[in-house]
Design a protein around this motif. Structure first.
Motif, PDB file in Angstrom:
ATOM      1  N   SER A  23       0.863  -1.193   0.000  1.00  0.00           N
ATOM      2  CA  SER A  23       0.000   0.000   0.000  1.00  0.00           C
ATOM      3  C   SER A  23       0.899   1.244   0.000  1.00  0.00           C
ATOM      4  O   SER A  23       1.775   1.370   0.858  1.00  0.00           O
ATOM      5  CB  SER A  23      -0.886  -0.015   1.252  1.00  0.00           C
ATOM      6  OG  SER A  23      -1.265   1.296   1.613  1.00  0.00           O
ATOM      7  N   THR A  24       0.677   2.136  -0.935  1.00  0.00           N
ATOM      8  CA  THR A  24       1.513   3.349  -0.993  1.00  0.00           C
ATOM      9  C   THR A  24       1.265   4.230   0.237  1.00  0.00           C
ATOM     10  O   THR A  24       2.181   4.879   0.724  1.00  0.00           O
ATOM     11  CB  THR A  24       1.241   4.146  -2.285  1.00  0.00           C
ATOM     12  OG1 THR A  24      -0.158   4.446  -2.366  1.00  0.00           O
ATOM     13  CG2 THR A  24       1.672   3.373  -3.525  1.00  0.00           C
ATOM     14  N   GLY A  52      -4.089  -2.719  -1.173  1.00  0.00           N
ATOM     15  CA  GLY A  52      -4.500  -1.314  -1.069  1.00  0.00           C
ATOM     16  C   GLY A  52      -5.586  -1.105  -0.035  1.00  0.00           C
ATOM     17  O   GLY A  52      -6.466  -1.944   0.149  1.00  0.00           O
ATOM     18  N   GLY A  54      -8.784   1.091   1.511  1.00  0.00           N
ATOM     19  CA  GLY A  54      -9.844   2.021   1.145  1.00  0.00           C
ATOM     20  C   GLY A  54     -10.406   2.693   2.387  1.00  0.00           C
ATOM     21  O   GLY A  54      -9.904   2.488   3.495  1.00  0.00           O
ATOM     22  N   GLN A  55     -11.458   3.458   2.190  1.00  0.00           N
ATOM     23  CA  GLN A  55     -12.096   4.118   3.332  1.00  0.00           C
ATOM     24  C   GLN A  55     -12.868   3.105   4.176  1.00  0.00           C
ATOM     25  O   GLN A  55     -13.284   2.077   3.683  1.00  0.00           O
ATOM     26  CB  GLN A  55     -13.087   5.175   2.823  1.00  0.00           C
ATOM     27  CG  GLN A  55     -12.424   6.357   2.152  1.00  0.00           C
ATOM     28  CD  GLN A  55     -13.453   7.177   1.395  1.00  0.00           C
ATOM     29  OE1 GLN A  55     -14.583   7.347   1.833  1.00  0.00           O
ATOM     30  NE2 GLN A  55     -13.047   7.671   0.239  1.00  0.00           N
ATOM     31  N   THR A  69      -2.109   4.032  -8.657  1.00  0.00           N
ATOM     32  CA  THR A  69      -2.244   3.915  -7.202  1.00  0.00           C
ATOM     33  C   THR A  69      -1.052   4.677  -6.633  1.00  0.00           C
ATOM     34  O   THR A  69       0.094   4.271  -6.827  1.00  0.00           O
ATOM     35  CB  THR A  69      -2.241   2.450  -6.731  1.00  0.00           C
ATOM     36  OG1 THR A  69      -1.190   1.737  -7.382  1.00  0.00           O
ATOM     37  CG2 THR A  69      -3.555   1.749  -7.042  1.00  0.00           C
ATOM     38  N   PHE A  70      -1.328   5.791  -5.981  1.00  0.00           N
ATOM     39  CA  PHE A  70      -0.218   6.629  -5.508  1.00  0.00           C
ATOM     40  C   PHE A  70      -0.623   7.425  -4.269  1.00  0.00           C
ATOM     41  O   PHE A  70      -1.814   7.596  -3.988  1.00  0.00           O
ATOM     42  CB  PHE A  70       0.265   7.572  -6.621  1.00  0.00           C
ATOM     43  CG  PHE A  70      -0.737   8.596  -7.073  1.00  0.00           C
ATOM     44  CD1 PHE A  70      -1.770   8.259  -7.948  1.00  0.00           C
ATOM     45  CD2 PHE A  70      -0.661   9.914  -6.624  1.00  0.00           C
ATOM     46  CE1 PHE A  70      -2.693   9.210  -8.364  1.00  0.00           C
ATOM     47  CE2 PHE A  70      -1.578  10.875  -7.044  1.00  0.00           C
ATOM     48  CZ  PHE A  70      -2.590  10.520  -7.920  1.00  0.00           C
ATOM     49  N   SER A  71       0.384   7.905  -3.567  1.00  0.00           N
ATOM     50  CA  SER A  71       0.147   8.720  -2.375  1.00  0.00           C
ATOM     51  C   SER A  71       1.024   9.963  -2.440  1.00  0.00           C
ATOM     52  O   SER A  71       2.187   9.884  -2.843  1.00  0.00           O
ATOM     53  CB  SER A  71       0.496   7.941  -1.101  1.00  0.00           C
ATOM     54  OG  SER A  71      -0.270   6.764  -1.041  1.00  0.00           O
ATOM     55  N   GLY A 144      -3.824   9.417  -0.405  1.00  0.00           N
ATOM     56  CA  GLY A 144      -3.760   8.241  -1.284  1.00  0.00           C
ATOM     57  C   GLY A 144      -4.861   8.297  -2.332  1.00  0.00           C
ATOM     58  O   GLY A 144      -6.026   8.534  -2.000  1.00  0.00           O
ATOM     59  N   GLY A 146      -6.485   6.281  -5.741  1.00  0.00           N
ATOM     60  CA  GLY A 146      -6.569   5.166  -6.688  1.00  0.00           C
ATOM     61  C   GLY A 146      -7.438   5.624  -7.843  1.00  0.00           C
ATOM     62  O   GLY A 146      -8.600   6.000  -7.630  1.00  0.00           O
TER      63      GLY A 146
END
Ligand code: BTN
Length: 263
Positions: A23-24, A52, A54-55, A69-71, A144, A146
């Motif tokens: 996970s980033t 990854g 999520g909320q 997919t990045f942060s 983050g 996606g």
């Protein structure tokens, strides 16, 4: 791992690309916990993110090499903890503006409160912002994102817990074109930077107005689950803490994330 230097603004100027990461967001948070001195605006991207987040504890699935997919590391020390929603609004608007540049203005590009990005009624991007607080300030934000770019098929099991009502969409599904991930990344970062700087330099009311103008289901009668009960309501906007304002049976309610879901 590859390090790319872009000569544009500060967001994405320092971009680190990993072939594979769980996970980033987790990676960036772990590095920050070690006090690693990343500059503000650093982007951590994974070509394959295999675990990854999520909320609301959900997972974020993304097919290897097809999506972004990045942060982003931000340091919004000019915000108090109770002002976090302004950052949510700025990030959402940056993504919307980036998408508008890629797919044009003919489609309904909207934000489903608080920060799911929808195009034509389908989710295209999700955002998970994780803040660390020091005293009365936000110290770090790990933003983050996606974004579905070239993925053409989505398995029901992969998105059923993520709050989407139907199958997600992607840039390629919307336009029929294949996109270079790094150029879409750079574009999104440029637009996020624009809105982040607006926020930093005090244009808060304007941001909330623009956010409200792009709210999914704004002013439309629709079904919601409110504190466990199904109800028809009309979204009227958000308050300054980011609560969703819904009118139900003539009464306006300000609801938090645990109190309302879309049906
Ligand atoms: C959601 O809609 O539930 C939010 C999804 C956020 C997914 C992104 S992908 C990059 C970053 N790393 C993570 O583990 N999650 C976010």
């Amino acid at each position: 791992m590859r390090i790319k230097a872009h000569n544009s603004g500060f967001i994405g100027k320092n971009t680190v690309i990993f072939d594979s990461l769980p996970s980033t967001n987790d990676y960036l948070k772990e590095e920050l916990a070690k006090s690693k001195p990343f500059p503000e605006g650093t982007v951590i991207m994974a070509v394959h993110q295999f675990s990854g987040k999520g909320q609301r504890g959900a997972s974020w699935y993304s097919e290897k090499g097809l999506n972004l997919t990045f942060s982003i590391l931000l340091c919004p020390v000019f915000l108090k903890p109770q002002e976090q929603f302004y950052l949510t609004a700025a990030i959402s608007l940056g993504i919307l503006a980036g998408l508008e540049e890629v797919i044009g203005v003919g489609k309904a590009i909207q934000v489903k409160w608080p920060n799911d990005i929808y195009v034509n009624d389908r989710k295209i991007a999700g955002v998970l912002i994780q803040n660390s607080i020091r005293g009365e300030q936000l110290k770090h934000s790990v933003v983050g994102i996606g974004l579905n770019v070239n993925q053409m098929q989505f398995e029901t099991g992969d998105y059923k817990d993520s709050g989407v009502t139907g199958a997600p969409t992607s840039l390629q599904l919307l336009t029929g074109k294949e996109y270079g991930l790094e150029s879409v990344l750079q574009l999104i970062c440029t637009h996020i930077e624009y809105y982040y700087l607006k926020l930093k330099f005090g244009e808060r009311a304007g941001l909330i107005k623009e956010y409200t103008d792009h709210l999914y289901r704004y002013g439309i009668k629709a079904n919601y689950k409110i504190n466990g009960t199904s109800a028809q309501g009309v979204i009227l906007g958000v308050d300054l803490q980011g609560k969703l304002l819904i009118e139900v049976l003539g009464k306006v309610m300000g609801l938090g994330i645990k109190e309302v879901s879309f049906e």
